[in-house]
Scaffold this motif. Structure first.
Motif, short mmCIF file in Angstrom:
data_model
loop_
_atom_site.label_atom_id
_atom_site.label_comp_id
_atom_site.label_asym_id
_atom_site.label_seq_id
_atom_site.Cartn_x
_atom_site.Cartn_y
_atom_site.Cartn_z
N THR A 190 0.83 -1.20 0.00
CA THR A 190 0.00 0.00 0.00
C THR A 190 0.86 1.25 0.00
N THR A 191 1.93 1.24 0.78
CA THR A 191 2.82 2.40 0.86
C THR A 191 3.62 2.60 -0.41
N LEU A 192 4.06 1.51 -1.03
CA LEU A 192 5.03 1.62 -2.12
C LEU A 192 4.43 1.59 -3.52
N PHE A 193 3.44 0.76 -3.73
CA PHE A 193 3.01 0.47 -5.10
C PHE A 193 2.34 1.67 -5.77
N GLY A 194 1.42 2.33 -5.08
CA GLY A 194 0.71 3.44 -5.70
C GLY A 194 1.65 4.56 -6.11
N SER A 195 2.59 4.89 -5.22
CA SER A 195 3.55 5.96 -5.52
C SER A 195 4.44 5.58 -6.69
N ALA A 196 4.91 4.33 -6.70
CA ALA A 196 5.77 3.88 -7.80
C ALA A 196 5.00 3.88 -9.12
N PHE A 197 3.75 3.43 -9.09
CA PHE A 197 2.94 3.41 -10.31
C PHE A 197 2.75 4.82 -10.84
N PHE A 198 2.43 5.76 -9.95
CA PHE A 198 2.23 7.14 -10.39
C PHE A 198 3.52 7.71 -10.97
N LEU A 199 4.64 7.52 -10.28
CA LEU A 199 5.92 8.06 -10.74
C LEU A 199 6.27 7.54 -12.12
N VAL A 200 6.22 6.22 -12.29
CA VAL A 200 6.62 5.61 -13.56
C VAL A 200 5.66 6.00 -14.68
N SER A 201 4.36 5.96 -14.41
CA SER A 201 3.37 6.24 -15.45
C SER A 201 3.40 7.71 -15.86
N ALA A 202 3.42 8.61 -14.88
CA ALA A 202 3.45 10.04 -15.20
C ALA A 202 4.74 10.41 -15.92
N ASN A 203 5.84 9.80 -15.51
CA ASN A 203 7.12 10.05 -16.17
C ASN A 203 7.07 9.61 -17.63
N ALA A 204 6.53 8.41 -17.88
CA ALA A 204 6.45 7.90 -19.25
C ALA A 204 5.50 8.74 -20.09
N LEU A 205 4.36 9.12 -19.53
CA LEU A 205 3.36 9.87 -20.29
C LEU A 205 3.84 11.29 -20.60
N SER A 206 4.76 11.80 -19.78
CA SER A 206 5.26 13.16 -20.00
C SER A 206 6.09 13.27 -21.27
N TYR A 207 6.47 12.15 -21.87
CA TYR A 207 7.19 12.21 -23.13
C TYR A 207 6.27 12.53 -24.31
N VAL A 208 4.96 12.35 -24.11
CA VAL A 208 4.03 12.57 -25.22
C VAL A 208 3.03 13.69 -24.93
N MET A 209 3.04 14.25 -23.73
CA MET A 209 2.16 15.37 -23.40
C MET A 209 2.81 16.21 -22.31
N PRO A 210 2.34 17.43 -22.08
CA PRO A 210 2.93 18.26 -21.02
C PRO A 210 2.89 17.57 -19.66
N VAL A 211 3.86 17.89 -18.81
CA VAL A 211 3.98 17.23 -17.51
C VAL A 211 2.70 17.36 -16.70
N GLY A 212 2.14 18.57 -16.65
CA GLY A 212 0.92 18.76 -15.87
C GLY A 212 -0.21 17.89 -16.37
N SER A 213 -0.40 17.82 -17.67
CA SER A 213 -1.46 16.98 -18.24
C SER A 213 -1.21 15.51 -17.94
N ALA A 214 0.06 15.10 -17.99
CA ALA A 214 0.39 13.71 -17.69
C ALA A 214 0.04 13.36 -16.25
N CYS A 215 0.36 14.26 -15.32
CA CYS A 215 0.08 14.00 -13.90
C CYS A 215 -1.43 13.90 -13.65
N PHE A 216 -2.20 14.82 -14.24
CA PHE A 216 -3.65 14.79 -14.07
C PHE A 216 -4.25 13.54 -14.71
N THR A 217 -3.71 13.13 -15.85
CA THR A 217 -4.23 11.94 -16.52
C THR A 217 -4.00 10.69 -15.68
N VAL A 218 -2.79 10.54 -15.16
CA VAL A 218 -2.47 9.34 -14.38
C VAL A 218 -3.27 9.30 -13.08
#
Length: 648
Positions: free
Chosen positions: A38-66
């Motif tokens: 519970t402590t680790l997985f959600g944060s890691a998922f958000f970090l990895v997914s938002a980081n990957a998505l930021s390559y194709v859209m603005p960082v703010g949009s990627a964070c809100f999407t994830v």
């Protein structure tokens, strides 16, 4: 979206995701393992997914999407849980007590770390880098050389920036939450690992506490306290209980990468433990959770990830050699191929030590030596010195006993062997590898070995302690465990009471560096009238980059400027290596201030923050090269734009 309600909602979504995925999809019910994931997985998922998505859209949009996807997933899993009446989790008395102890310790650790900004508050990897990411710096470029990719792990800055984008709260809040993540993550992950190895609850709790807070005997320097108090240098009190050679993760949690890296490292060890079990659902869970934890670790503390891969490979070979453990070796090999290898490939491409090695950006060499460098100024120490033995203390002195206990369990519980190899690799690295860029940084490998050795010693001692009927054995065990915790407990108490190092009224939680009203006014003008493609030049107070005695004082204006504007300020940092041609361009600009020298650095604007820089501008720069854009009516602060043509 701004404010505390949105912060609470974001945290709830992330933790809910980490809880519901293992509970609903993989039917995980073991309390310590569930607390860790519970402590680790959600944060890691958000970090990895938002980081990957930021390559194709603005960082703010990627964070809100994830975060939106995670919220919708939480709702869907909750509905499924209620619809199918999933079984509840029951805790016995010892488990409730154990979780209560770890939770209370984690809260105190999180509060302590939130009382001060953390290490390197004036570093370019802290507030300035996060601020540029908020403004759209992705793929992440160096805040001081915006045409060059950043060759350093940036996960802490990315998460702080994401929290700022999602909630509108200051970057300091995002950074302050990361040590809390680290404290709880280490405690729960280590306890869960120990429980997976069939230990008692109290053995798991002791091992977890020592993995987070176990350390050496640096507190034996306590007689110096009178000299420190007499001189009223209260910050010196921290030096009595911490060490540049080795220290516990708790003392080092204020550092950006450690707060994320340590819990992810132990979380991966827990995933490997799941991967070796007969339970098919556990093995499937570990592929999902381990994949995101491994990717997140490469973005936060990739050297530790590399050593974990090496330790896992060594352990897999040892398991495959013996017919008794061959099945476990095959499972560990499969986990490595499906989880560790893909993350290792990413680490070669995105930031940090391993990608620096692959691109030639960092200079490591095999340089065996029994004398290690422990700081930037070249101080060294040898392993047989009293200082080294004192600072490592009990974790090192009792290591042979801990290794003996671990090796005895190899056939039935081979993961203790993995921890032994992991700790020994980190211990040996500073003696084998030289990092020419900043030699003293290699000592950080000792911090991992301190934690792992403390865990192993804690397990060996407490396992004997709680089964022994002899009062003398139990007393000796309590004394040893207490002695290993003294340094961290003293450090925690001191940081809570005097977080700034002075007897003064300090805010409840540390904030960002303060600025004057005039500074905020000019920073606001920059934010409103320029873009991140406009590169700024702020002259250093000295051009002796490599030998400046007070780097914070020399860099303060540039760091504040980038922190509060999100704009790049071109120029070197003290104590760092650069491309020779680029450094020559910087030196020419410092000395001549010509339009051509500034264009060579792709500079658009020049910021004059004080009288000294105003005098330099008047004496060195040609007025015809610059047009005044921000004028307070005084000599400073002022902002000039390169007049002849724009740099970009």
């Amino acid at each position: 979206m701004t404010g505390l309600p949105y912060a609470a909602a974001s945290i709830l979504v992330v933790l809910g995701f980490g809880f519901l995925v293992p509970v609903v999809l993989f039917r995980l019910r073991e309390p310590f393992s569930l607390a860790a994931i519970t402590t680790l997985f959600g944060s890691a998922f958000f970090l990895v997914s938002a980081n990957a998505l930021s390559y194709v859209m603005p960082v703010g949009s990627a964070c809100f999407t994830v975060i939106s996807i995670m919220a919708l997933t939480d709702i869907a899993l909750l509905l499924r849980w209620f619809r199918h009446h999933e079984g509840s989790m029951t805790l016995d008395r010892s488990e409730r007590i154990g979780l209560g102890i770890l939770t209370a310790f984690g809260i105190v650790a999180a509060f302590m770390c939130a009382r001060f900004v953390g290490s390197d508050p004036w570093s370019w990897q802290h507030f300035p880098l996060a601020s540029t990411i908020v403004s759209g710096n992705f793929p992440v470029m160096s805040p001081i050389d915006p045409l060059s990719p950043l060759r350093y792990h940036y996960a802490p800055a990315f998460l702080a920036a994401a929290f700022r984008l999602l909630t509108g709260l200051p970057l300091s809040v995002g950074f302050a939450l990361q040590p809390a993540f680290g404290a709880f993550g280490i405690l729960f992950a280590v306890a869960a690992f120990c429980r997976s190895q069939k230990t008692t609850v109290m053995t798991a709790v002791c091992s977890a506490l020592l993995a987070l807070a176990g350390g050496g005997l640096t507190w034996l320097k306590a007689p110096q306290i009178i000299d420190i108090l007499t001189g009223r240098n209260f910050a010196g009190l921290w030096e009595l209980v911490s060490s540049p050679i080795t220290t516990s993760p708790l003392i080092f949690l204020g550092h950006r990468s450690t707060a994320l890296g340590f819990p992810l490292l132990f979380g991966l060890v827990l995933c490997i433990a799941f991967a070796l079990q007969d339970d098919v659902m556990r093995r499937r869970l570990t592929l999902v959770v381990g994949f995101f934890l491994a990717l997140a670790l490469t973005l936060s503390m990739e050297m530790a990830f590399g050593t974990l891969c090496l330790a896992a490979a060594v352990t897999a070979v040892l398991l495959l050699v013996s017919p008794v453990t061959r099945v476990l070796g095959a499972r560990l090999t499969l986990f490595g191929l499906l989880v560790l290898v893909p993350a290792l490939l990413l680490s070669l491409l995105q930031g940090g030590v391993l990608s620096g090695l692959s691109s030639g950006g960092h200079t490591f060499s095999f340089h065996p030596s029994l004398r290690i460098t422990i700081d930037t100024f070249g101080s060294t120490v040898v392993p047989w010195s009293m200082r080294f033995l004192r600072d490592f203390g009990i974790p090192l002195l009792l290591l042979p006993f801990a290794l003996f206990v671990s090796f005895r369990r190899f056939r039935t519980q081979p993961l203790w062997m993995l921890l032994c190899v992991l700790g020994l690799i980190h211990f040996l690295l500073p003696f084998l590898i030289e990092y020419q860029l900043i030699q003293g940084e290699m000592r950080r490998a000792f911090y991992v070995s301190t934690s792992v050795f403390s865990l192993l010693v804690g397990f060996a001692v407490s396992d004997l302690l709680f089964v022994s009927a002899k009062r003398s054995v139990r007393t000796a065990g309590y004394v040893l465990i207490g002695a290993m915790l003294v340094s961290s407990l003293l450090y925690t108490a001191l940081r809570i009471v005097i977080p700034t190092g002075r007897l003064e009224a300090a805010p409840l939680f540390a904030g960002m560096p303060s600025v004057s009203e005039s500074q905020e006014t000019v920073y606001a003008w920059v934010r409103n009238n320029t873009t991140q493609r406009d590169f700024f030049y702020v002259r250093n107070l000295t051009i002796d980059f490599r030998n400046a005695s007070e780097p914070v004082a020399q860099m303060r204006d540039r760091i504040l400027f980038t922190t509060y504007t999100g704009r790049f300020t071109v120029g070197p940092i003290i104590f760092w290596d650069y491309d020779t041609a680029w450094l020559e361009d910087v030196l020419v600009a410092e000395k001549t201030c010509t339009a051509d020298s500034m264009r060579a650095l792709h500079v658009t604007y020049l910021f004059v923050p004080d009288q000294e820089r105003a005098e330099w501008f008047t004496a060195t720069c040609r007025p015809s090269d610059w047009s005044l854009r921000y004028d307070t009516g005084a000599t400073y602060p002022r902002i000039y734009e390169l007049a002849a043509e724009r740099a970009i």
